[in-house]
Design a protein around this motif. Structure first.
Motif, mmCIF file in Angstrom:
data_model
loop_
_atom_site.group_PDB
_atom_site.id
_atom_site.type_symbol
_atom_site.label_atom_id
_atom_site.label_comp_id
_atom_site.label_asym_id
_atom_site.label_seq_id
_atom_site.Cartn_x
_atom_site.Cartn_y
_atom_site.Cartn_z
ATOM 1 N N ARG A 53 21.214 33.283 90.095
ATOM 2 C CA ARG A 53 20.569 33.716 91.338
ATOM 3 C C ARG A 53 19.420 34.614 90.931
ATOM 4 N N ASP A 54 18.223 34.360 91.482
ATOM 5 C CA ASP A 54 17.052 35.190 91.189
ATOM 6 C C ASP A 54 17.209 36.508 91.938
ATOM 7 N N ILE A 55 17.375 37.586 91.199
ATOM 8 C CA ILE A 55 17.643 38.883 91.839
ATOM 9 C C ILE A 55 16.371 39.574 92.318
ATOM 10 N N ARG A 56 15.226 39.024 92.012
ATOM 11 C CA ARG A 56 13.976 39.600 92.527
ATOM 12 C C ARG A 56 13.643 39.076 93.913
ATOM 13 N N ARG A 57 14.413 38.122 94.388
ATOM 14 C CA ARG A 57 14.183 37.549 95.714
ATOM 15 C C ARG A 57 15.338 37.939 96.623
ATOM 16 N N ALA A 58 15.042 38.533 97.738
ATOM 17 C CA ALA A 58 16.085 38.926 98.692
ATOM 18 C C ALA A 58 16.833 37.704 99.206
ATOM 19 N N ASP A 59 16.133 36.581 99.300
ATOM 20 C CA ASP A 59 16.754 35.352 99.807
ATOM 21 C C ASP A 59 17.160 34.413 98.672
ATOM 22 N N GLY A 60 17.311 34.952 97.460
ATOM 23 C CA GLY A 60 17.637 34.131 96.296
ATOM 24 C C GLY A 60 18.964 33.408 96.455
ATOM 25 N N GLU A 61 18.902 32.103 96.424
ATOM 26 C CA GLU A 61 20.098 31.267 96.531
ATOM 27 C C GLU A 61 20.526 30.825 95.131
ATOM 28 N N PRO A 62 21.817 30.683 94.885
ATOM 29 C CA PRO A 62 22.278 30.209 93.580
ATOM 30 C C PRO A 62 21.749 28.806 93.285
ATOM 31 N N PHE A 63 21.439 28.566 92.009
ATOM 32 C CA PHE A 63 21.027 27.236 91.576
ATOM 33 C C PHE A 63 21.407 27.068 90.109
ATOM 34 N N ALA A 64 21.442 25.832 89.657
ATOM 35 C CA ALA A 64 21.847 25.512 88.293
ATOM 36 C C ALA A 64 20.632 25.324 87.400
ATOM 37 N N VAL A 65 20.720 25.846 86.178
ATOM 38 C CA VAL A 65 19.701 25.618 85.163
ATOM 39 C C VAL A 65 20.388 25.076 83.914
ATOM 40 N N GLY A 66 19.650 24.302 83.159
ATOM 41 C CA GLY A 66 20.175 23.744 81.918
ATOM 42 C C GLY A 66 19.283 24.062 80.745
ATOM 43 N N SER A 67 18.397 25.022 80.922
ATOM 44 C CA SER A 67 17.457 25.374 79.854
ATOM 45 C C SER A 67 18.175 26.142 78.751
ATOM 46 N N VAL A 68 17.678 25.986 77.525
ATOM 47 C CA VAL A 68 18.265 26.696 76.393
ATOM 48 C C VAL A 68 17.705 28.118 76.334
ATOM 49 N N TRP A 69 18.461 29.006 75.724
ATOM 50 C CA TRP A 69 18.051 30.390 75.527
ATOM 51 C C TRP A 69 16.940 30.408 74.488
ATOM 52 N N THR A 70 15.854 31.117 74.784
ATOM 53 C CA THR A 70 14.726 31.180 73.852
ATOM 54 C C THR A 70 14.328 32.631 73.605
ATOM 55 N N THR A 71 13.355 32.819 72.734
ATOM 56 C CA THR A 71 12.862 34.166 72.454
ATOM 57 C C THR A 71 12.085 34.735 73.631
ATOM 58 N N SER A 72 11.761 33.907 74.628
ATOM 59 C CA SER A 72 11.087 34.382 75.837
ATOM 60 C C SER A 72 12.067 35.008 76.823
ATOM 61 N N ASP A 73 13.360 34.756 76.635
ATOM 62 C CA ASP A 73 14.388 35.315 77.506
ATOM 63 C C ASP A 73 14.800 36.683 76.966
ATOM 64 N N ARG A 74 15.089 37.598 77.902
ATOM 65 C CA ARG A 74 15.478 38.960 77.525
ATOM 66 C C ARG A 74 16.731 39.348 78.291
ATOM 67 N N LEU A 75 17.764 39.718 77.563
ATOM 68 C CA LEU A 75 19.004 40.159 78.184
ATOM 69 C C LEU A 75 18.828 41.565 78.734
ATOM 70 N N VAL A 76 19.120 41.747 80.028
ATOM 71 C CA VAL A 76 19.008 43.052 80.681
ATOM 72 C C VAL A 76 20.379 43.717 80.735
ATOM 73 N N ARG A 77 21.405 42.912 81.046
ATOM 74 C CA ARG A 77 22.776 43.425 81.130
ATOM 75 C C ARG A 77 23.700 42.339 80.599
ATOM 76 N N ALA A 78 24.585 42.708 79.702
ATOM 77 C CA ALA A 78 25.560 41.755 79.158
ATOM 78 C C ALA A 78 26.587 41.396 80.212
ATOM 79 N N GLY A 79 27.090 40.201 80.120
ATOM 80 C CA GLY A 79 28.156 39.741 81.008
ATOM 81 C C GLY A 79 29.444 39.586 80.226
ATOM 82 N N GLY A 80 30.372 38.858 80.812
ATOM 83 C CA GLY A 80 31.639 38.587 80.142
ATOM 84 C C GLY A 80 32.728 39.500 80.618
ATOM 85 N N ALA A 81 33.772 39.598 79.806
ATOM 86 C CA ALA A 81 34.961 40.386 80.163
ATOM 87 C C ALA A 81 34.601 41.856 80.323
ATOM 88 N N ARG A 82 35.151 42.462 81.343
ATOM 89 C CA ARG A 82 34.914 43.893 81.599
ATOM 90 C C ARG A 82 36.207 44.622 81.694
#
Length: 82
Positions: A53-82
């Motif tokens: 979900r795009d968090i910069r859009r107030a009306d952001g609807e969930p959608f699926a992506v299949g793109s691979v992780w690249t050096t252009s992507d930046r992790l802001v917050r880790a996910g997973g088990a908490r």
């Protein structure tokens, strides 16, 4: 899940937030079943899908992506088990 697929997904586990030139995205779910990923992405050769979900859009609807992780992507917050 193979090491190759894991590398393509990168750190995009449920709960993670990442950004790139296209926006800032919260990962809602990770689909690693190839048949389900193919259905979600509407292509026959999918190995995974990331539901985001795009968090910069107030009306952001969930959608699926299949793109691979690249050096252009930046992790802001880790996910997973908490």
């Amino acid at each position: 899940m193979t090491t190759d697929v894991r590398a393509q997904i990168g750190p995009r586990l449920a709960g993670a937030i990442y950004d790139n030139a296209d926006g800032a995205f919260e990962v809602l779910a990770l689909v690693t079943d190839p048949a389900e990923a193919a259905r979600l992405l509407r292509r026959s050769a999918a190995r995974f899908a990331v539901i985001v979900r795009d968090i910069r859009r107030a009306d952001g609807e969930p959608f699926a992506v299949g793109s691979v992780w690249t050096t252009s992507d930046r992790l802001v917050r880790a996910g997973g088990a908490r």
